[in-house]
Design a protein around this motif. Structure first.
Motif, PDB file in Angstrom:
ATOM      1  N   ASN A 153       0.802  -1.228   0.000  1.00 42.46           N
ATOM      2  CA  ASN A 153       0.000   0.000   0.000  1.00 42.46           C
ATOM      3  C   ASN A 153       0.834   1.278   0.000  1.00 42.46           C
ATOM      4  OD1 ASN A 153      -2.441  -1.450   0.051  1.00 42.46           O
ATOM      5  ND2 ASN A 153      -2.312  -1.671   2.294  1.00 42.46           N
ATOM      6  N   ILE A 154       2.174   1.136   0.123  1.00 43.96           N
ATOM      7  CA  ILE A 154       3.034   2.324   0.116  1.00 43.96           C
ATOM      8  C   ILE A 154       3.490   2.613  -1.301  1.00 43.96           C
ATOM      9  CG2 ILE A 154       5.190   3.358   0.939  1.00 43.96           C
ATOM     10  CD1 ILE A 154       4.952   1.700   3.464  1.00 43.96           C
ATOM     11  N   LYS A 155       3.116   3.757  -1.817  1.00 40.10           N
ATOM     12  CA  LYS A 155       3.506   4.168  -3.168  1.00 40.10           C
ATOM     13  C   LYS A 155       4.844   4.897  -3.080  1.00 40.10           C
ATOM     14  CE  LYS A 155       1.993   6.833  -7.190  1.00 40.10           C
ATOM     15  NZ  LYS A 155       0.946   7.748  -7.729  1.00 40.10           N
ATOM     16  N   VAL A 156       5.891   4.270  -3.609  1.00 43.05           N
ATOM     17  CA  VAL A 156       7.231   4.842  -3.536  1.00 43.05           C
ATOM     18  C   VAL A 156       7.525   5.655  -4.798  1.00 43.05           C
ATOM     19  CG1 VAL A 156       9.690   4.386  -3.204  1.00 43.05           C
ATOM     20  CG2 VAL A 156       7.987   2.859  -2.171  1.00 43.05           C
ATOM     21  N   LEU A 157       7.802   6.941  -4.609  1.00 46.47           N
ATOM     22  CA  LEU A 157       8.121   7.841  -5.717  1.00 46.47           C
ATOM     23  C   LEU A 157       9.621   8.102  -5.697  1.00 46.47           C
ATOM     24  CD1 LEU A 157       5.211  10.403  -5.190  1.00 46.47           C
ATOM     25  CD2 LEU A 157       5.225   8.392  -6.666  1.00 46.47           C
ATOM     26  N   THR A 158      10.328   7.669  -6.720  1.00 45.79           N
ATOM     27  CA  THR A 158      11.776   7.878  -6.786  1.00 45.79           C
ATOM     28  C   THR A 158      12.103   8.904  -7.857  1.00 45.79           C
ATOM     29  OG1 THR A 158      12.045   6.048  -8.361  1.00 45.79           O
ATOM     30  CG2 THR A 158      12.256   5.524  -6.019  1.00 45.79           C
ATOM     31  N   GLU A 159      13.101   9.730  -7.575  1.00 51.45           N
ATOM     32  CA  GLU A 159      13.507  10.787  -8.508  1.00 51.45           C
ATOM     33  C   GLU A 159      15.029  10.843  -8.564  1.00 51.45           C
ATOM     34  OE1 GLU A 159      12.973  15.609  -8.791  1.00 51.45           O
ATOM     35  OE2 GLU A 159      11.216  14.405  -8.241  1.00 51.45           O
ATOM     36  N   ALA A 160      15.578  10.555  -9.744  1.00 50.72           N
ATOM     37  CA  ALA A 160      17.028  10.490  -9.918  1.00 50.72           C
ATOM     38  C   ALA A 160      17.599  11.810 -10.410  1.00 50.72           C
ATOM     39  CB  ALA A 160      17.377   9.382 -10.899  1.00 50.72           C
ATOM     40  N   ALA A 161      18.789  12.133  -9.926  1.00 50.99           N
ATOM     41  CA  ALA A 161      19.548  13.310 -10.381  1.00 50.99           C
ATOM     42  C   ALA A 161      20.960  13.149  -9.844  1.00 50.99           C
ATOM     43  CB  ALA A 161      18.916  14.604  -9.879  1.00 50.99           C
ATOM     44  N   GLY A 162      21.855  14.047 -10.228  1.00 49.90           N
ATOM     45  CA  GLY A 162      23.162  14.058  -9.592  1.00 49.90           C
ATOM     46  C   GLY A 162      22.953  14.294  -8.101  1.00 49.90           C
ATOM     47  N   SER A 163      23.781  13.689  -7.264  1.00 46.47           N
ATOM     48  CA  SER A 163      23.570  13.776  -5.813  1.00 46.47           C
ATOM     49  C   SER A 163      23.535  15.213  -5.305  1.00 46.47           C
ATOM     50  CB  SER A 163      24.663  12.992  -5.084  1.00 46.47           C
ATOM     51  OG  SER A 163      24.600  11.627  -5.415  1.00 46.47           O
ATOM     52  N   ARG A 164      24.415  16.055  -5.825  1.00 49.07           N
ATOM     53  CA  ARG A 164      24.408  17.451  -5.399  1.00 49.07           C
ATOM     54  C   ARG A 164      23.159  18.171  -5.904  1.00 49.07           C
ATOM     55  NH1 ARG A 164      28.758  20.043  -3.563  1.00 49.07           N
ATOM     56  NH2 ARG A 164      28.471  21.851  -4.906  1.00 49.07           N
ATOM     57  N   ALA A 165      22.690  17.801  -7.079  1.00 53.69           N
ATOM     58  CA  ALA A 165      21.447  18.372  -7.601  1.00 53.69           C
ATOM     59  C   ALA A 165      20.266  17.944  -6.730  1.00 53.69           C
ATOM     60  CB  ALA A 165      21.231  17.948  -9.046  1.00 53.69           C
ATOM     61  N   CYS A 166      20.296  16.703  -6.255  1.00 50.44           N
ATOM     62  CA  CYS A 166      19.253  16.230  -5.336  1.00 50.44           C
ATOM     63  C   CYS A 166      19.222  17.085  -4.073  1.00 50.44           C
ATOM     64  CB  CYS A 166      19.514  14.774  -4.952  1.00 50.44           C
ATOM     65  SG  CYS A 166      19.156  13.565  -6.232  1.00 50.44           S
ATOM     66  N   ALA A 167      20.396  17.336  -3.529  1.00 56.05           N
ATOM     67  CA  ALA A 167      20.482  18.144  -2.313  1.00 56.05           C
ATOM     68  C   ALA A 167      19.974  19.564  -2.563  1.00 56.05           C
ATOM     69  CB  ALA A 167      21.918  18.180  -1.805  1.00 56.05           C
TER      70      ALA A 167
END
Length: 316
Positions: A52-66
């Protein structure tokens, strides 16, 4: 009309409030591009236990994520970085309290069977071939992606290791139009033969079935035995604020993961972290070319939640 108006207003307010509530069955993960494949597999296994947990993942460069968290105020529960120091330097203490190191990797030179000199290149001559005028290569941006600054560090370490004065400057000055925000952006350019070679993690090459050259341990940023040797290479990258800079020094690759202070789905995040850092989750990482480091020493051990302390070691 007088009878229906209040009802309409109440109904509209109800719809508005419902539309702005955080989905309690949701989980948001920002992560390094090199974690896309193992995280997809991990989420699939996790959802067997928590469907029941909908996991939303979003990829980017690690510094861009931060930066999405610190500059854009994007909602996020978990951030997984290809370099644990990104969490230390950009998220702690304002946006996160702790950091758990969980996997390692290494740099490689990746290519296809149609890359120029594909039948000749190896660990003893790759630095010569990449400098050829008819060869194109790509790397990611040092300011947005750890793979980007690691490519720079590898170039400098290669200059010292192969005793080729001026190699790093020559290589880094070449093909700059092929610098991309994150390392996985380069794969399409390689597969369409726009590029002959790319600097990328060995794990990504393994996951995508690409050819790669294994670099010497003194160059690939893999082996902790050469920690002191790696330190001779440095690169400046953007800091927390405009005009500020951070000097990155060569060191063995270590991935890190954290829970954000204002995570909107903390309960779900803790469930996922407990799964991902467990033997079952780390086996998925190892199968995808990213050996587990769990448990590893943590500078933030005292602030790690009690349920997750088993996945880290105190420095003392």
């Amino acid at each position: 009309m007088r009878f229906f108006k209040p009802v309409i207003i109440v109904f509209a307010v109800f719809l508005f409030s419902c539309g702005n509530q955080t989905d309690s069955n949701q989980l948001i993960i920002f992560h390094a591009g090199s974690l896309s494949v193992p995280l997809k597999e991990a989420v699939k296994v996790f959802n067997k236990e928590y469907p029941n947990i909908k996991v939303l993942t979003e990829a980017a460069g690690s510094r861009a994520c931060a930066r999405k968290i610190t500059d854009l105020n994007r909602e996020c529960d978990i951030m997984a970085s290809a370099d644990y120091t990104v969490i230390d330097q950009l998220l702690i203490p304002n946006h996160a309290d702790w950091n758990i190191k969980f996997a390692s990797n290494e740099m490689a030179i990746v290519f296809t069977e149609k890359s120029k000199y594909a039948n000749e290149i190896d660990s003893t001559n790759w630095f010569e071939i990449l400098l050829k005028d008819d060869v194109t290569y790509g790397r990611s941006s040092p300011d947005s992606d750890p793979c980007g600054y690691r490519s720079v560090l590898v170039s400098k370490l290669a200059e010292a290791y192969y005793k080729e004065p001026g190699f790093a400057a020559a290589l880094l000055g070449k093909d700059q139009k092929y610098i991309r925000p994150k390392e996985t952006d380069l794969i399409a350019l390689l597969e369409t033969h726009t590029l002959d070679y790319i600097f990328i993690y060995r794990s990504v090459a393994v996951q995508h079935g690409l050819k790669y050259i294994v670099l010497p341990d003194r160059v690939n940023l893999k082996n902790s035995e050469f920690t002191d040797y790696y330190k001779q290479a440095e690169v400046k990258i953007s800091g927390k604020e405009p005009g500020k800079f951070i000097t990155k020094t060569g060191e063995p690759m270590v991935y890190g993961i954290t829970l954000l202070k204002n995570a909107p789905n903390k309960e779900n995040a803790m469930k996922f972290l407990d799964f991902f850092l467990s033997t079952k989750g780390q086996e998925i990482m190892a199968e995808n070319g990213q050996p587990s480091l769990v448990p590893a020493k943590s500078e933030t051990f005292g602030k790690i939640p009690l349920e997750l302390k088993k996945y880290a070691l105190n420095l003392e």
